[in-house]
Design a protein around this motif. Structure first.
Motif, mmCIF file in Angstrom:
data_model
loop_
_atom_site.group_PDB
_atom_site.id
_atom_site.type_symbol
_atom_site.label_atom_id
_atom_site.label_comp_id
_atom_site.label_asym_id
_atom_site.label_seq_id
_atom_site.Cartn_x
_atom_site.Cartn_y
_atom_site.Cartn_z
ATOM 1 N N LYS A 264 0.838 -1.211 0.000
ATOM 2 C CA LYS A 264 0.000 0.000 0.000
ATOM 3 C C LYS A 264 0.870 1.258 0.000
ATOM 4 N N ALA A 265 1.943 1.233 0.772
ATOM 5 C CA ALA A 265 2.845 2.391 0.815
ATOM 6 C C ALA A 265 3.428 2.685 -0.560
ATOM 7 N N MET A 266 3.846 1.643 -1.270
ATOM 8 C CA MET A 266 4.438 1.863 -2.589
ATOM 9 C C MET A 266 3.386 2.329 -3.599
ATOM 10 N N GLU A 267 2.142 1.883 -3.445
ATOM 11 C CA GLU A 267 1.059 2.408 -4.289
ATOM 12 C C GLU A 267 0.911 3.907 -4.067
ATOM 13 N N LEU A 268 0.894 4.317 -2.804
ATOM 14 C CA LEU A 268 0.768 5.738 -2.479
ATOM 15 C C LEU A 268 1.942 6.535 -3.023
ATOM 16 N N ARG A 269 3.141 5.992 -2.886
ATOM 17 C CA ARG A 269 4.344 6.705 -3.328
ATOM 18 C C ARG A 269 4.445 6.789 -4.852
ATOM 19 N N ASN A 270 3.774 5.884 -5.553
ATOM 20 C CA ASN A 270 3.854 5.869 -7.012
ATOM 21 C C ASN A 270 2.696 6.596 -7.683
ATOM 22 N N GLU A 271 1.768 7.168 -6.891
ATOM 23 C CA GLU A 271 0.701 7.963 -7.474
ATOM 24 C C GLU A 271 1.310 9.196 -8.137
ATOM 25 N N MET A 272 0.702 9.604 -9.238
ATOM 26 C CA MET A 272 1.158 10.806 -9.924
ATOM 27 C C MET A 272 0.039 11.824 -9.948
ATOM 28 N N PRO A 273 0.236 13.038 -9.520
ATOM 29 C CA PRO A 273 1.477 13.478 -8.880
ATOM 30 C C PRO A 273 1.594 12.877 -7.473
ATOM 31 N N MET A 274 2.834 12.738 -7.020
ATOM 32 C CA MET A 274 3.065 12.202 -5.684
ATOM 33 C C MET A 274 2.723 13.302 -4.680
ATOM 34 N N VAL A 275 1.782 13.018 -3.797
ATOM 35 C CA VAL A 275 1.336 14.028 -2.842
ATOM 36 C C VAL A 275 1.604 13.647 -1.394
ATOM 37 N N ASN A 276 2.112 12.436 -1.166
ATOM 38 C CA ASN A 276 2.350 11.970 0.198
ATOM 39 C C ASN A 276 3.835 11.978 0.522
ATOM 40 N N ASN A 277 4.194 12.689 1.590
ATOM 41 C CA ASN A 277 5.578 12.615 2.039
ATOM 42 C C ASN A 277 5.769 11.283 2.769
ATOM 43 N N CYS A 278 6.964 11.033 3.244
ATOM 44 C CA CYS A 278 7.259 9.749 3.887
ATOM 45 C C CYS A 278 6.385 9.510 5.121
ATOM 46 N N ALA A 279 6.220 10.516 5.946
ATOM 47 C CA ALA A 279 5.422 10.366 7.161
ATOM 48 C C ALA A 279 3.947 10.172 6.832
ATOM 49 N N GLN A 280 3.435 10.933 5.886
ATOM 50 C CA GLN A 280 2.041 10.778 5.491
ATOM 51 C C GLN A 280 1.782 9.386 4.931
ATOM 52 N N THR A 281 2.715 8.883 4.166
ATOM 53 C CA THR A 281 2.569 7.554 3.583
ATOM 54 C C THR A 281 2.401 6.508 4.676
ATOM 55 N N ILE A 282 3.295 6.519 5.645
ATOM 56 C CA ILE A 282 3.229 5.525 6.724
ATOM 57 C C ILE A 282 1.962 5.710 7.543
ATOM 58 N N MET A 283 1.613 6.925 7.860
ATOM 59 C CA MET A 283 0.400 7.160 8.644
ATOM 60 C C MET A 283 -0.836 6.664 7.887
ATOM 61 N N ARG A 284 -0.900 6.922 6.594
ATOM 62 C CA ARG A 284 -2.056 6.475 5.805
ATOM 63 C C ARG A 284 -2.138 4.958 5.737
ATOM 64 N N VAL A 285 -0.998 4.299 5.650
ATOM 65 C CA VAL A 285 -0.971 2.838 5.574
ATOM 66 C C VAL A 285 -1.626 2.202 6.801
ATOM 67 N N TYR A 286 -1.424 2.800 7.949
ATOM 68 C CA TYR A 286 -1.936 2.240 9.205
ATOM 69 C C TYR A 286 -3.236 2.904 9.677
ATOM 70 N N ALA A 287 -3.794 3.807 8.893
ATOM 71 C CA ALA A 287 -4.962 4.584 9.320
ATOM 72 C C ALA A 287 -6.093 3.713 9.862
ATOM 73 N N ASP A 288 -6.520 2.723 9.096
ATOM 74 C CA ASP A 288 -7.640 1.874 9.535
ATOM 75 C C ASP A 288 -7.340 1.211 10.869
ATOM 76 N N GLU A 289 -6.134 0.681 11.000
ATOM 77 C CA GLU A 289 -5.764 -0.010 12.236
ATOM 78 C C GLU A 289 -5.697 0.936 13.429
ATOM 79 N N LEU A 290 -5.488 2.224 13.145
ATOM 80 C CA LEU A 290 -5.406 3.220 14.212
ATOM 81 C C LEU A 290 -6.746 3.903 14.473
ATOM 82 N N GLY A 291 -7.773 3.482 13.757
ATOM 83 C CA GLY A 291 -9.111 4.024 13.995
ATOM 84 C C GLY A 291 -9.347 5.406 13.420
#
Length: 131
Positions: free
Chosen positions: A7-34
């Protein structure tokens, strides 16, 4: 690879890339974090680029945020996370220093940052495996 890395690599490969490194990781775990991905991205927005000033790498700070949100605040586990992330990069944890070293070795910035994200996620998953 695992589902979080995929999922992180999908987010990072979106064009244009809009997620920085921290946003990418936070988004990956969003559901699990409620939370939803937009909330997660908002939390991580100021941590990319080493808190936007070259400080501690956003992949590292977001990893610590995810661990904390999962209820892991043990100094032993947090220390293990930081030690292992630094150990993979000659003791470096600051974004500016990591990027300088990567450039010195002829590396590309996006590839380096994607690798930091992958390493952080893999370590988060390892440390939370039995939780």
């Amino acid at each position: 690879m695992n589902q979080h890395v995929d999922k992180a690599m999908e987010l990072r490969n979106e064009m244009p890339m809009v997620n920085n490194c921290a946003q990418t990781i936070m988004r990956v775990y969003a559901d699990e974090l409620g939370m939803n991905e937009e909330q997660a991205a908002a939390i991580g927005c100021n941590f990319g680029g080493g808190m936007k000033c070259g400080g501690t790498c956003g992949a590292i700070t977001s990893g610590l945020m995810v661990l904390g949100a999962m209820g892991i605040d043990s100094p032993k586990v947090v220390g293990e996370y930081r030690k292992r992330m630094a150990g993979m990069h000659d003791g470096l944890t600051d974004c500016a220093a990591l990027l300088q070293e990567n450039a010195r070795k002829g590396g590309e910035k996006k590839v380096h940052c994607d690798n930091m994200i992958k390493e952080s996620i893999e370590l988060i998953d390892e440390l939370t495996e039995n939780k």
